[in-house]
Design an enzyme around this catalytic site. Structure first.
Site, PDB file in Angstrom:
ATOM      1  N   THR A 252       0.294  -1.127  -0.110  1.00  0.00           N
ATOM      2  CA  THR A 252      -0.030  -0.005  -0.052  1.00  0.00           C
ATOM      3  C   THR A 252       1.242   1.151  -0.183  1.00  0.00           C
ATOM      4  O   THR A 252       0.303   2.351  -1.067  1.00  0.00           O
ATOM      5  CB  THR A 252      -0.838   0.245   1.362  1.00  0.00           C
ATOM      6  OG1 THR A 252      -0.094  -0.251   2.398  1.00  0.00           O
ATOM      7  CG2 THR A 252      -1.772  -0.868   1.113  1.00  0.00           C
ATOM      8  N   PHE A 373      -7.504   5.926   4.798  1.00  0.00           N
ATOM      9  CA  PHE A 373      -6.804   4.298   5.307  1.00  0.00           C
ATOM     10  C   PHE A 373      -8.512   3.583   6.104  1.00  0.00           C
ATOM     11  O   PHE A 373      -8.450   3.469   7.411  1.00  0.00           O
ATOM     12  CB  PHE A 373      -5.772   5.139   6.729  1.00  0.00           C
ATOM     13  CG  PHE A 373      -5.054   4.763   6.505  1.00  0.00           C
ATOM     14  CD1 PHE A 373      -3.927   4.292   5.747  1.00  0.00           C
ATOM     15  CD2 PHE A 373      -5.075   6.700   5.602  1.00  0.00           C
ATOM     16  CE1 PHE A 373      -2.701   4.713   5.354  1.00  0.00           C
ATOM     17  CE2 PHE A 373      -3.064   6.897   5.630  1.00  0.00           C
ATOM     18  CZ  PHE A 373      -2.963   6.163   5.882  1.00  0.00           C
ATOM     19  N   CYS A 380      -7.120   2.015   9.750  1.00  0.00           N
ATOM     20  CA  CYS A 380      -5.675   1.200   9.787  1.00  0.00           C
ATOM     21  C   CYS A 380      -5.006   1.242  11.251  1.00  0.00           C
ATOM     22  O   CYS A 380      -4.701   2.313  11.238  1.00  0.00           O
ATOM     23  CB  CYS A 380      -5.578   1.054   8.267  1.00  0.00           C
ATOM     24  SG  CYS A 380      -3.959   0.907   8.413  1.00  0.00           S
TER      25      CYS A 380
END
Length: 435
Positions: A252, A373, A380
Site C-alpha cells: 500500500t 485508511f 487502519c
C-alpha cells in the site's frame, strides 16, 4: 452489466464495474446475483463505519478472498475477537515505537536513491523501486534484518497468492457459501504454505532468541497483551497478524509513493515546491524528526491517496435491516464504499479530478469523505507508520532527483485487491544539486 459480463470486467479491473453515477449521486444500487449498494454519502458512511459498525462486518467476498492467507487476524476478525486483538496490538504502533523505526525508513530511502542513480540515464520503473524500498522497510522492522529469514521468498509467496487469489470468483459474486472451492484460489496453495511456514519459523526462532536492543514489530507483537482480558496471541494468531502487516504494510505504501512520483512528474511546479521544502529542512536524507516539518510533502501524499487510494473499494455484508440515504438495506445485501469514486465525487470535492496538494493545507475534508485508511474503530492500525514512511522516502527522493514523464508511458490504474499502476511507473530521472 449481467453477472457474466460483470465477472469478466471485475477480474480484469474492479474499477471497471463502477458506474459513472458513482461520482454524481450519494448512492447507487443494483443486483448482480445478490443485491448490492454503493454508498458515497459521508453521513451514511459514518453510520456504517461508526454508529452501526457491528451491523456491517467485512463482506463475505472479502473474507473468502483473504481468510486463507491471514486467517482471523485484525483485518478479518469481527466482534469480541477483533476487539481483544486490536487492544493487544495497539501499542505496537504507538508514536514512540513508530519513531524508533524511522531510521529503517531512512536507510531504505537511501538505498533506493543509490539504485535509481545507478540506472541513469535510462528510464526507471519507480513502481518496482518503491515496492523494493517498502519491502525492505517491512522486512527490517519485522525481522530486524535476521539473516536466517529469506525475506525475498516471503515477498514472492505474497505476490503469488495475491495474483491468483485476488481475482474475484464468479462464486463470490453469486453469493455461494465459502465451503464451495474457488478454482482461482486452489492454485495458490503452495505459495500460501511457503508464506505461513516462513512466518511460523521466524516466530519460533524469535521466541527462543529473545528481542534485540530496539524491539521490532515481531518483538512488540510477541510482548503484546490485551489490557482488559490479559490475553496474548498464540502462534497462529501471531502468524496471521504478522502476515497481515507484511502484506498490507509494504504494497500500500509502495503504491502511494509510485502514484505520487507519477503525479509530481506531470506537475513540475508541485515538484519544485516540494523539493524546495525538502532542501530547506533536510540535512541529507529525511529522518523521523523531519516529518512534521514537511507539510507540503505530506500534502502530496494525502492528495495522492485521494486520487489513487490503494484500497479502491471496500465492501460489507449487512447483518440487519437499515436505511441509508432513504433506501432500504436488507440482511445479506452487499454494501460497498467505492473509495475511488468517493474521493472524486462531484458533490464533495472542488475540481475532483485535479491534482492539488494544497487543498490539504487549506482545510481538512469531511472525515467520512476521505478514507484512505478507513475510519471509525476499524481505522487502519498502521496509518501513522505508513504516512511517516511515505514522507521520509518521498522527501529523500525529491531532494536528490528530478522526475520527468515519458510520453506514451502513462500507467493505467487497475484494481484487483489494490489499485496498481499497470505496466509500472516509468519516469526519466535527473540528479539535482542540493539546495
Amino acid at each position: 452489466m449481467g453477472v457474466w459480463a460483470s465477472l469478466q470486467a471485475a477480474r480484469r479491473n474492479v474499477l471497471s464495474i463502477l458506474p459513472w453515477l458513482a461520482v454524481k449521486q450519494p448512492m447507487v444500487s443494483g443486483r448482480t446475483g445478490i443485491r448490492w449498494h454503493m454508498v458515497m454519502d459521508p453521513d451514511a458512511i459514518r453510520q456504517m463505519l461508526l454508529e452501526r459498525l457491528d451491523d456491517y462486518p467485512k463482506s463475505n467476498t472479502t473474507k473468502s478472498l483473504l481468510r486463507p492467507a491471514i486467517g482471523e487476524s485484525l483485518f478479518i476478525a469481527e466482534g469480541a475477537h477483533w476487539r481483544w486483538q486490536r487492544r493487544a496490538a495497539a501499542p505496537v504502533f504507538s508514536h514512540r515505537n513508530v519513531m524508533n523505526l524511522a531510521p529503517v525508513m531512512t536507510r531504505a530511502a537511501e538505498s533506493a536513491c543509490d539504485r535509481i542513480a545507478a540506472q541513469r540515464p535510462k528510464a526507471v520503473n519507480l513502481y518496482s523501486e518503491m515496492v523494493r524500498a517498502t519491502f525492505d522497510v517491512t522486512s527490517d522492522v519485522t525481522f530486524s534484518g535476521d539473516s536466517n529469514i529469506d525475506s525475498q521468498n516471503v515477498h514472492r509467496a505474497i505476490d503469488a497468492y495475491i495474483a491468483e487469489a485476488g481475482k474475484i470468483s464468479l462464486f463470490d459474486m453469486l453469493g455461494l457459501p465459502n465451503w464451495v472451492p474457488r478454482p482461482g484460489r486452489l492454485v495458490s496453495g503452495s505459495a500460501l504454505r511457503d508464506m505461513k511456514k516462513i512466518a511460523d519459523d521466524s516466530i519460533q526462532a524469535r521466541r527462543e532468541k529473545g528481542q534485540g536492543e530496539i524491539p521490532d514489530l515481531l518483538d512488540l507483537l510477541l510482548a503484546g497483551e490485551d489490557p482488559e482480558t490479559k490475553r496474548s496471541m498464540n502462534i497462529a494468531e501471531l502468524r496471521d497478524n504478522l502476515l497481515t502487516f507484511i502484506v498490507a504494510g509494504h504494497e500500500t505504501t509502495a503504491l502511494a509513493l509510485s502514484w505520487a512520483l507519477y503525479l509530481c512528474a506531470f506537475d513540475q511546479d508541485v515538484q519544485d515546491r516540494a523539493r524546495a521544502e525538502a532542501h530547506s529542512v533536510l540535512n541529507g536524507s529525511a529522518t523521523g524528526a523531519d516529518v512534521a516539518k514537511l507539510p507540503f510533502i505530506r500534502a502530496i501524499i494525502d492528495e495522492t491517496l485521494r486520487l489513487y487510494p490503494p484500497a479502491g473499494i471496500v465492501s460489507r455484508t449487512a447483518q440487519a435491516k437499515d436505511t441509508l440515504c432513504g433506501r432500504e438495506i436488507l440482511p445479506g445485501d452487499t454494501v460497498m464504499i467505492p473509495i475511488y469514486a468517493l474521493h472524486r465525487h462531484e458533490l464533495l470535492w472542488d475540481d475532483p479530478d485535479a491534482f492539488k496538494p494544497e487543498r490539504f493545507l487549506d482545510a481538512k475534508p469531511d472525515r467520512y469523505a476521505y478514507l484512505p485508511f478507513g475510519d471509525g474503530p476499524r481505522i487502519c492500525i498502521g496509518a501513522s507508520f505508513a504516512l511517516q514512511e511515505a514522507v521520509i522516502i518521498l522527501a529523500t527522493l525529491l531532494a536528490r532527483f528530478k522526475f520527468l514523464p515519458i510520453e506514451g508511458k502513462d500507467p493505467d490504474p487497475v484494481m484487483i485487491l489494490t489499485l496498481r499502476p499497470e505496466g509500472g511507473v516509468w519516469l526519466n530521472v535527473e540528479e539535482v544539486e542540493a539546495g
